[in-house]
Motif scaffolding. Structure first.
Motif, PDB file in Angstrom:
ATOM      1  N   SER A 276      -1.135   7.252 -16.585  1.00  0.00           N
ATOM      2  CA  SER A 276      -0.053   6.974 -17.532  1.00  0.00           C
ATOM      3  C   SER A 276       1.301   7.345 -16.939  1.00  0.00           C
ATOM      4  O   SER A 276       2.293   6.671 -17.178  1.00  0.00           O
ATOM      5  CB  SER A 276      -0.253   7.783 -18.822  1.00  0.00           C
TER       6      SER A 276
ATOM      7  N   VAL B 111      -2.527   0.670 -22.962  1.00  0.00           N
ATOM      8  CA  VAL B 111      -1.534  -0.404 -22.977  1.00  0.00           C
ATOM      9  C   VAL B 111      -2.230  -1.721 -23.249  1.00  0.00           C
ATOM     10  O   VAL B 111      -3.125  -2.114 -22.508  1.00  0.00           O
ATOM     11  CB  VAL B 111      -0.775  -0.475 -21.622  1.00  0.00           C
TER      12      VAL B 111
ATOM     13  N   THR C  61       4.681   9.185 -23.389  1.00  0.00           N
ATOM     14  CA  THR C  61       3.475   8.811 -22.642  1.00  0.00           C
ATOM     15  C   THR C  61       2.228   9.395 -23.298  1.00  0.00           C
ATOM     16  O   THR C  61       1.243   8.684 -23.507  1.00  0.00           O
ATOM     17  CB  THR C  61       3.582   9.280 -21.171  1.00  0.00           C
TER      18      THR C  61
ATOM     19  N   ILE D  81       0.987   6.087 -25.009  1.00  0.00           N
ATOM     20  CA  ILE D  81       0.112   5.501 -23.990  1.00  0.00           C
ATOM     21  C   ILE D  81      -1.277   6.138 -24.059  1.00  0.00           C
ATOM     22  O   ILE D  81      -2.284   5.441 -24.089  1.00  0.00           O
ATOM     23  CB  ILE D  81       0.699   5.661 -22.565  1.00  0.00           C
TER      24      ILE D  81
END
Length: 195
Positions: free
Chosen positions: A37, A121, A148, A152
């Protein structure tokens, strides 16, 4: 910390092979995905993940149990990823200075962002994923970490708070600013590209 985790920790601290095998089974994929990530290049993410487990092995004796084992491992993963990014940025600056002085060293011209099939993603096109990761990379460090981990890696505010050692309200504030900054970065990019 429940009994099973404290037993597991004492086995890790005793450097039992079976405990390390279990540690890898439990955390290898999570650690790799977190590294990926932050550093979307498979080979580099694998190297960083290995560094994470070396660090866990070397430091587990110092682990005090102030957080869960998984939070501690996530924190190491984030820190190792950020150290890697800082080193890479230092190398880029060094390369730029060398090019100014005429002492150029050939830099790797291959595309750095190699992995866009990240589980967190869902974008369809590789190009859009690359643009997104480049935009995330331009966020201030604290914003990049919380964005993140939450957007993510799919961690909750509570988990992000524990890993980043920030209050939940700070995490919410950083996420708000990260989204606002990403919108600006992406809007500027798409206007410039005429899209």
């Amino acid at each position: 910390m429940h009994l099973d985790e404290s037993q597991f920790l004492s086995e890790l601290k005793g450097q039992r092979q079976s405990a390390y095998a279990r540690l890898l089974d439990l955390y290898q994929k999570k650690v790799f995905n977190t590294c990926l990530s932050f550093v979307p290049n498979v080979e580099d993410a694998e190297d960083i993940a290995q560094d994470v487990f070396v660090e866990v092995y070397n430091s587990v004796g110092k682990f005090r149990g102030n957080s869960t084992l998984s939070t501690w491992i996530y924190r190491i993963s984030v820190n190792k990823s950020l150290e890697f990014i800082r080193r890479k940025n230092t190398q880029k600056r060094f390369g730029f200075i060398q090019s100014l002085t005429g002492n150029t060293v050939p830099l790797d011209k291959s595309r750095y962002f190699t992995e866009f099939n990240h589980p967190g993603v869902q974008l369809e096109e590789k190009e859009k994923k690359e643009i997104l990761f480049r935009a995330i990379d331009r966020l201030p460090e604290a914003q990049r970490i919380v964005f993140t981990l939450h957007n993510i890696d799919g961690l909750s505010y509570k988990e992000v708070s524990a890993i980043s050692q920030k209050s939940i309200s700070s995490v919410e504030s950083l996420l708000f600013r990260a989204k606002r900054n990403l919108r600006k970065i992406l809007t500027t990019y798409y206007k410039k590209e005429g899209r």
